[in-house]
Design an enzyme around this catalytic site. Sequence first.
Site, PDB file in Angstrom:
ATOM      1  N   ASP A 188      -0.186   4.541   0.014  1.00  0.00           N
ATOM      2  CA  ASP A 188      -0.890   5.767   0.422  1.00  0.00           C
ATOM      3  C   ASP A 188       0.033   6.763   1.125  1.00  0.00           C
ATOM      4  OD1 ASP A 188      -3.201   4.552  -0.479  1.00  0.00           O
ATOM      5  OD2 ASP A 188      -4.019   4.177   1.521  1.00  0.00           O
ATOM      6  N   HIS A 189       0.920   6.234   1.986  1.00  0.00           N
ATOM      7  CA  HIS A 189       1.757   7.142   2.782  1.00  0.00           C
ATOM      8  C   HIS A 189       2.714   7.964   1.928  1.00  0.00           C
ATOM      9  CE1 HIS A 189       0.207   5.811   6.480  1.00  0.00           C
ATOM     10  NE2 HIS A 189       0.925   4.724   6.632  1.00  0.00           N
ATOM     11  N   GLU A 233      -8.710   0.326  -2.856  1.00  0.00           N
ATOM     12  CA  GLU A 233      -9.546   0.352  -1.646  1.00  0.00           C
ATOM     13  C   GLU A 233     -10.441   1.564  -1.716  1.00  0.00           C
ATOM     14  OE1 GLU A 233      -7.575   0.574   2.109  1.00  0.00           O
ATOM     15  OE2 GLU A 233      -6.242  -1.048   1.564  1.00  0.00           O
ATOM     16  N   GLY A 284       1.211  -1.676   4.371  1.00  0.00           N
ATOM     17  CA  GLY A 284       1.620  -0.329   4.000  1.00  0.00           C
ATOM     18  C   GLY A 284       2.578   0.282   5.001  1.00  0.00           C
ATOM     19  N   HIS A 285       2.027   0.700   6.131  1.00  0.00           N
ATOM     20  CA  HIS A 285       2.764   1.546   7.074  1.00  0.00           C
ATOM     21  C   HIS A 285       4.147   1.008   7.437  1.00  0.00           C
ATOM     22  CE1 HIS A 285       2.885   4.719  10.107  1.00  0.00           C
ATOM     23  NE2 HIS A 285       3.593   3.850  10.798  1.00  0.00           N
ATOM     24  N   THR A 301      -6.798   6.058  10.153  1.00  0.00           N
ATOM     25  CA  THR A 301      -6.722   4.968   9.181  1.00  0.00           C
ATOM     26  C   THR A 301      -7.983   4.141   9.344  1.00  0.00           C
ATOM     27  OG1 THR A 301      -5.402   3.068   8.442  1.00  0.00           O
ATOM     28  CG2 THR A 301      -5.422   3.506  10.793  1.00  0.00           C
ATOM     29  N   THR A 302      -8.209   3.177   8.442  1.00  0.00           N
ATOM     30  CA  THR A 302      -9.406   2.338   8.540  1.00  0.00           C
ATOM     31  C   THR A 302      -9.410   1.658   9.911  1.00  0.00           C
ATOM     32  OG1 THR A 302      -9.048   1.941   6.204  1.00  0.00           O
ATOM     33  CG2 THR A 302     -10.730   0.621   7.279  1.00  0.00           C
ATOM     34  N   HIS A 337      -5.753   3.590  -1.511  1.00  0.00           N
ATOM     35  CA  HIS A 337      -7.090   3.896  -0.991  1.00  0.00           C
ATOM     36  C   HIS A 337      -7.455   5.298  -1.472  1.00  0.00           C
ATOM     37  CE1 HIS A 337      -9.792   4.068   2.899  1.00  0.00           C
ATOM     38  NE2 HIS A 337     -10.442   4.411   1.814  1.00  0.00           N
ATOM     39  N   HIS A 356      -3.694  -5.019   7.776  1.00  0.00           N
ATOM     40  CA  HIS A 356      -3.803  -3.926   8.741  1.00  0.00           C
ATOM     41  C   HIS A 356      -2.887  -4.167   9.931  1.00  0.00           C
ATOM     42  CE1 HIS A 356      -5.203  -0.353  10.690  1.00  0.00           C
ATOM     43  NE2 HIS A 356      -5.723  -0.044   9.535  1.00  0.00           N
ATOM     44  N   GLY A 357      -1.874  -3.318  10.008  1.00  0.00           N
ATOM     45  CA  GLY A 357      -0.968  -3.375  11.157  1.00  0.00           C
ATOM     46  C   GLY A 357       0.054  -4.498  11.102  1.00  0.00           C
ATOM     47  N   GLU A 375     -11.185  -9.531   2.706  1.00  0.00           N
ATOM     48  CA  GLU A 375      -9.885  -9.193   3.297  1.00  0.00           C
ATOM     49  C   GLU A 375     -10.098  -9.148   4.797  1.00  0.00           C
ATOM     50  OE1 GLU A 375      -7.546  -5.795   1.864  1.00  0.00           O
ATOM     51  OE2 GLU A 375      -6.661  -5.618   3.872  1.00  0.00           O
ATOM     52  N   ASN A 405       0.856  -1.186   0.000  1.00  0.00           N
ATOM     53  CA  ASN A 405       0.000   0.000   0.000  1.00  0.00           C
ATOM     54  C   ASN A 405       0.899   1.245   0.000  1.00  0.00           C
ATOM     55  OD1 ASN A 405      -1.366   2.296   1.195  1.00  0.00           O
ATOM     56  ND2 ASN A 405      -3.068   0.925   1.632  1.00  0.00           N
ATOM     57  N   ARG A 441      -9.661   7.962  -0.987  1.00  0.00           N
ATOM     58  CA  ARG A 441     -10.653   8.361   0.015  1.00  0.00           C
ATOM     59  C   ARG A 441     -11.526   9.485  -0.520  1.00  0.00           C
ATOM     60  NH1 ARG A 441      -8.816   6.432   5.445  1.00  0.00           N
ATOM     61  NH2 ARG A 441     -10.662   7.484   6.191  1.00  0.00           N
ATOM     62  N   ARG A 491      -7.353  12.673   0.965  1.00  0.00           N
ATOM     63  CA  ARG A 491      -6.277  13.166   1.821  1.00  0.00           C
ATOM     64  C   ARG A 491      -4.902  12.665   1.399  1.00  0.00           C
ATOM     65  NH1 ARG A 491      -7.354   9.769   7.338  1.00  0.00           N
ATOM     66  NH2 ARG A 491      -9.376  10.769   7.188  1.00  0.00           N
ATOM     67  N   ARG A 545       3.755  19.001   0.854  1.00  0.00           N
ATOM     68  CA  ARG A 545       4.330  20.196   0.243  1.00  0.00           C
ATOM     69  C   ARG A 545       3.499  20.719  -0.921  1.00  0.00           C
ATOM     70  NH1 ARG A 545       9.685  21.565   1.949  1.00  0.00           N
ATOM     71  NH2 ARG A 545       9.728  23.130   0.321  1.00  0.00           N
TER      72      ARG A 545
HETATM   73  N1  PXP Z   1      -5.913  -3.263   4.310  1.00  0.00           N
HETATM   74  C1  PXP Z   1      -6.812  -2.252   4.460  1.00  0.00           C
HETATM   75  C2  PXP Z   1      -8.223  -2.515   4.066  1.00  0.00           C
HETATM   76  C3  PXP Z   1      -6.415  -0.991   4.931  1.00  0.00           C
HETATM   77  O1  PXP Z   1      -7.326  -0.007   5.059  1.00  0.00           O
HETATM   78  C4  PXP Z   1      -5.063  -0.786   5.262  1.00  0.00           C
HETATM   79  C5  PXP Z   1      -4.606   0.568   5.736  1.00  0.00           C
HETATM   80  O2  PXP Z   1      -4.624   1.465   4.683  1.00  0.00           O
HETATM   81  C6  PXP Z   1      -4.162  -1.851   5.074  1.00  0.00           C
HETATM   82  C7  PXP Z   1      -4.613  -3.078   4.624  1.00  0.00           C
HETATM   83  C8  PXP Z   1      -2.698  -1.706   5.372  1.00  0.00           C
HETATM   84  O3  PXP Z   1      -2.510  -1.418   6.726  1.00  0.00           O
HETATM   85  P1  PXP Z   1      -1.090  -0.976   7.238  1.00  0.00           P
HETATM   86  O4  PXP Z   1      -0.803   0.360   6.621  1.00  0.00           O
HETATM   87  O5  PXP Z   1      -1.269  -0.907   8.732  1.00  0.00           O
HETATM   88  O6  PXP Z   1      -0.102  -2.016   6.805  1.00  0.00           O
END
Ligand code: PXP
Length: 238
Positions: A8-9, A69, A212-213, A99-100, A42, A190-191, A150, A6, A44, A48, A17
């Site tokens: 997004d970050h 997403e 992602g993160h 976040t979600t 994602h 997630h996480g 998922e 992911n 949104r 954002r 910027r």
């Molecule tokens: N899956 C979904 C549906 C999410 O919303 C997210 C966060 O954007 C992730 C996976 C990835 O989560 P993380 O950034 O904590 O790895």
Amino acid sequence: MKFSLNVDHVATLRNARGEGQPDPVTFALMAEKYGVDGIVVHLREDRRHIQERDVRLLREMITTKLDLEMAAVDEIIEIARDIQPDLVTLVPEKRRELTTEGGLNIIDNVEQLKDAIERLHEKEIPVSLFVEPDIMQIDASAEIGADFIEIHTGVFSNAETEDDMYDELDRIRLAVKHAKKLGMGVNAGHGLDYNNVKEFMQIDGIDEVSIGHAVIAYSVFFGLENAIKRMMELLKID
Ligand code: PXP
């Protein structure tokens, strides 16, 4: 088990910027070169981080697969129908969340989600629903025509004790088996990070993890190639 990244970050940093760098599309192309199996973004409603331009360029340029997403709302459904990602993952979306925060409540939103799935299926876009490892939500997902679920791994990732973590892994294990029996593919995310993913690997039957993160954070220190290679080692991907 496959690994989708992911990005997004990267868009969050770019937007800080209001200029073009770092570009999430270039980042995604590099991630593909280093071995990820897919790219997740994602889009949104408040835009954002990822912008429509990013999704359109990713669709054109990446060679693995694009998982979009999104919330099941008209405006974004129309964008998805037009762009035609390889997979749409429907998620709950709250304006103020960082976040979600959890899985969809499918049982309480059957009509809205069923309609979204039908509209995406009209364009031959497979649909995944982001859910808790809850048998009733998984049954409801199959009933309204989801191709994948998922599984939300946030409770596992944030568990404060080993007992809680193993309890949640047991719930996830049962959820995966159940979804497979109903004929759906199973992703998870997630996480997940460099510490907890080893325990997570005890679960069989997951098609793909979406991370992602942790990977973006690691890449700030050690570079994207190292971040991806290290995660692939932990996921036992050659
Ligand atoms: N899956 C979904 C549906 C999410 O919303 C997210 C966060 O954007 C992730 C996976 C990835 O989560 P993380 O950034 O904590 O790895």
